[in-house]
Design an enzyme around this catalytic site. Structure first.
Site, short mmCIF file in Angstrom:
data_model
loop_
_atom_site.label_atom_id
_atom_site.label_comp_id
_atom_site.label_asym_id
_atom_site.label_seq_id
_atom_site.Cartn_x
_atom_site.Cartn_y
_atom_site.Cartn_z
N SER A 162 -10.90 -10.39 4.15
CA SER A 162 -10.19 -9.35 4.89
C SER A 162 -11.21 -8.43 5.55
CB SER A 162 -9.31 -8.55 3.93
OG SER A 162 -8.69 -7.48 4.58
N LYS A 214 -6.52 -8.44 -3.89
CA LYS A 214 -7.81 -8.33 -3.19
C LYS A 214 -8.92 -7.84 -4.12
CE LYS A 214 -5.17 -7.06 0.92
NZ LYS A 214 -4.07 -6.18 0.49
N ASP A 258 1.99 -8.68 -0.58
CA ASP A 258 0.57 -8.37 -0.44
C ASP A 258 0.24 -7.11 -1.25
OD1 ASP A 258 -2.01 -8.73 1.33
OD2 ASP A 258 -1.55 -6.58 1.32
N HIS A 273 -11.64 -7.80 -0.08
CA HIS A 273 -10.93 -6.74 0.66
C HIS A 273 -11.69 -6.28 1.90
CE1 HIS A 273 -7.75 -3.42 -0.09
NE2 HIS A 273 -7.99 -3.52 1.19
N TYR A 312 0.86 -1.20 0.00
CA TYR A 312 0.00 0.00 0.00
C TYR A 312 0.89 1.24 0.00
CZ TYR A 312 -2.80 3.88 1.41
OH TYR A 312 -3.38 5.12 1.43
N LYS A 366 17.03 0.12 4.15
CA LYS A 366 17.54 -0.22 5.49
C LYS A 366 16.46 -0.93 6.31
CE LYS A 366 19.30 2.16 9.60
NZ LYS A 366 18.07 2.28 10.40
N TYR A 421 -2.36 -6.81 9.37
CA TYR A 421 -1.84 -5.62 8.68
C TYR A 421 -1.67 -4.49 9.68
CZ TYR A 421 -6.66 -3.60 8.02
OH TYR A 421 -7.93 -3.08 8.18
N ILE A 434 13.67 -2.39 5.19
CA ILE A 434 13.27 -3.66 4.56
C ILE A 434 14.22 -4.76 5.03
CG2 ILE A 434 13.25 -4.91 2.34
CD1 ILE A 434 12.15 -2.31 1.04
N TYR A 455 -4.97 -0.44 -4.42
CA TYR A 455 -3.70 0.26 -4.17
C TYR A 455 -3.16 0.90 -5.46
CZ TYR A 455 -3.60 -2.65 0.10
OH TYR A 455 -3.90 -3.30 1.27
N1 NAP Z 1 -6.62 -5.49 4.06
C1 NAP Z 1 -6.59 -4.22 4.37
O1 NAP Z 1 -7.64 -3.55 4.47
C2 NAP Z 1 -5.25 -3.54 4.62
C3 NAP Z 1 -5.23 -2.28 5.27
C4 NAP Z 1 -4.00 -1.71 5.52
C5 NAP Z 1 -2.82 -2.34 5.13
N2 NAP Z 1 -2.87 -3.54 4.46
C6 NAP Z 1 -1.64 -4.22 3.99
O2 NAP Z 1 -0.70 -4.30 5.06
C7 NAP Z 1 0.51 -3.63 4.67
C8 NAP Z 1 1.20 -3.02 5.88
O3 NAP Z 1 0.37 -2.10 6.59
P1 NAP Z 1 0.63 -0.53 6.65
O4 NAP Z 1 1.12 -0.08 5.31
O5 NAP Z 1 -0.57 0.08 7.25
O6 NAP Z 1 1.77 -0.25 7.65
P2 NAP Z 1 2.90 -0.94 8.59
O7 NAP Z 1 3.45 -2.18 7.96
O8 NAP Z 1 2.36 -1.01 9.96
O9 NAP Z 1 4.04 0.16 8.45
C9 NAP Z 1 3.87 1.44 8.93
C10 NAP Z 1 5.05 2.33 8.65
O10 NAP Z 1 6.18 1.84 9.37
C11 NAP Z 1 7.36 2.21 8.70
N3 NAP Z 1 8.35 1.14 8.95
C12 NAP Z 1 8.54 -0.01 8.27
N4 NAP Z 1 9.54 -0.74 8.82
C13 NAP Z 1 9.97 -0.03 9.89
C14 NAP Z 1 10.96 -0.25 10.87
N5 NAP Z 1 11.72 -1.34 10.86
N6 NAP Z 1 11.13 0.70 11.83
C15 NAP Z 1 10.37 1.81 11.86
N7 NAP Z 1 9.41 2.08 10.97
C16 NAP Z 1 9.21 1.17 9.99
C17 NAP Z 1 7.01 2.35 7.24
O11 NAP Z 1 7.58 3.54 6.72
P3 NAP Z 1 8.86 3.52 5.69
O12 NAP Z 1 8.32 3.14 4.36
O13 NAP Z 1 9.34 4.92 5.75
O14 NAP Z 1 9.86 2.52 6.24
C18 NAP Z 1 5.48 2.39 7.21
O15 NAP Z 1 4.99 3.57 6.63
C19 NAP Z 1 0.05 -2.63 3.60
O16 NAP Z 1 1.12 -2.15 2.82
C20 NAP Z 1 -0.94 -3.48 2.85
O17 NAP Z 1 -0.27 -4.37 1.97
C21 NAP Z 1 -4.08 -4.15 4.23
#
Ligand code: NAP
Length: 323
Positions: A166, A84, A50, A117, A24, A275, A216, A277, A55
């Site tokens: 989901s 999704k 995912d 979704h 996302y 970094k 997520y 990732i 998206y």
């Molecule tokens: N089914 C659904 O309705 C739904 C809803 C939401 C999300 N999702 C899926 O779940 C995935 C993940 O959820 P999310 O995007 O909400 O957020 P998340 O994985 O909780 O990440 C939140 C933020 O944390 C930062 N981050 C990543 N690794 C880090 C680390 N090691 N230390 C500190 N900060 C870090 C990232 O910024 P940087 O990029 O700057 O590292 C990111 O913006 C989405 O991309 C999507 O594929 C699904």
């Protein structure tokens, strides 16, 4: 949990990797970032990716996978790819069209997992978020059981190896599980899940039905203004989590991810930074004690970041139930 391959068995016999890379991104971020970051994620060792129609990055995700296959780094069968079904494709006659549209964008002939979704149905059409003149979401009536039957046909057609859902609550999962003539159970329910919303009741229910809970926003979400209350507390700033990270010589993000894996949850994580990732895939290199798992259980505050308020008026809005 298959520790050697770090995969979890699904009820239909397929395996899903315990850690997945999320794709996302906010609209203002160029799609090229997704392309580059997804390639970096595959190089770093992520094999579960995912994505979703909504998206609007499926082309780039597909390109990233195909470029890594062309380089010889991975084979298609090494990758577990999820997409999704968006809310505007819920009508049974539109489900397979929705999946085929995603496959065309991805440039692939199947996805490993296709999930509904959200249980909320929206007016079919080109618009991702159809609204009236007042800006109110235009819903569709939606029968999730009929949508599910069309999902089953996608699996039978070989377009998706596994099918799931989901953002479903327990009642909605039960509705599908109790559907007369059910052919396939949902293999997973992908929901918001982190230290401040640990979903312990939904997790217990899912485990009792052999449904994998995919988490997520494990790090507390992207906190995008458009979707998340900016006054809500930040998971990664939690002092107890911070102290535990110091104790294990890990980061708060890694402790948050590890917590999910140790409770049998499949965790998604998104980052555009090389970094971070590389950091996130280190989650398999340490273990939390059962005492510390209990301490982390105690941080739950039932705070949901993605409340999707614009869909709250729909009969299938999932977040009014306790779980
Ligand atoms: N089914 C659904 O309705 C739904 C809803 C939401 C999300 N999702 C899926 O779940 C995935 C993940 O959820 P999310 O995007 O909400 O957020 P998340 O994985 O909780 O990440 C939140 C933020 O944390 C930062 N981050 C990543 N690794 C880090 C680390 N090691 N230390 C500190 N900060 C870090 C990232 O910024 P940087 O990029 O700057 O590292 C990111 O913006 C989405 O991309 C999507 O594929 C699904």
């Amino acid at each position: 949990m298959d520790s050697k391959l770090q995969r979890v068995k699904l009820s239909d016999g397929h395996f899903i990797h315990a850690l997945g890379y999320g794709t996302y991104k906010p609209q203002e971020v160029p799609n090229s970032e997704t392309l580059e970051a997804t390639k970096l994620a595959i190089d770093a060792g992520f094999r579960h990716i995912d994505t979703a129609y909504v998206y609007q990055v499926e082309e780039e995700v597909g390109q990233a996978i195909k470029s890594k296959i062309a380089e010889g780094r991975v084979r298609r069968e090494d990758i577990f790819l999820t997409s999704k079904l968006w809310c505007t494709f819920h009508r049974p006659e539109l489900v397979q069209h929705g999946l085929k549209t995603s496959l065309k964008k991805l440039g692939l002939d199947y996805v490993d997992l296709y999930i509904i979704h959200s249980p909320v149905s929206m007016k079919p059409g080109e618009e991702l978020f159809p609204t009236d003149e007042q800006g109110k979401t235009l819903f569709d009536t939606g029968d999730i059981c009929a949508t599910w039957e069309a999902m089953e046909k996608c699996k039978d057609a070989g377009l998706a190896k596994s099918i799931g859902v989901s953002n479903f609550n327990r009642r909605q999962l039960e509705k599908i599980l109790n559907k007369p003539g059910l052919k396939y159970k949902p293999v997973c329910n992908q929901v918001e899940c982190h230290l401040y919303l640990n979903q312990s009741k939904l997790l217990d229910f899912c485990k009792s039905k052999d449904i994998v809970l995919v988490a997520y926003s494990v790090l507390g979400s992207h906190r995008e203004k458009k979707w998340v209350d900016q006054n809500s507390p930040v998971v990664l700033d939690d002092p107890v989590l911070g102290a535990m990270a110091k104790k294990y010589k890990q980061t708060p993000a890694l402790i948050s991810l590890r917590y999910q894996l140790q409770r049998g949850v499949v965790a998604l994580v998104k980052s555009f930074s090389e970094k971070r990732i590389k950091e996130n895939i280190q989650v398999f290199k340490f273990q939390l004690t059962s005492e510390d798992m209990k301490v982390l259980d105690g941080l739950n505050k039932n705070i949901r970041y993605l409340t999707l308020d614009s869909t709250a008026g729909h009969i299938n809005y999932p977040f009014s139930d306790a779980y």
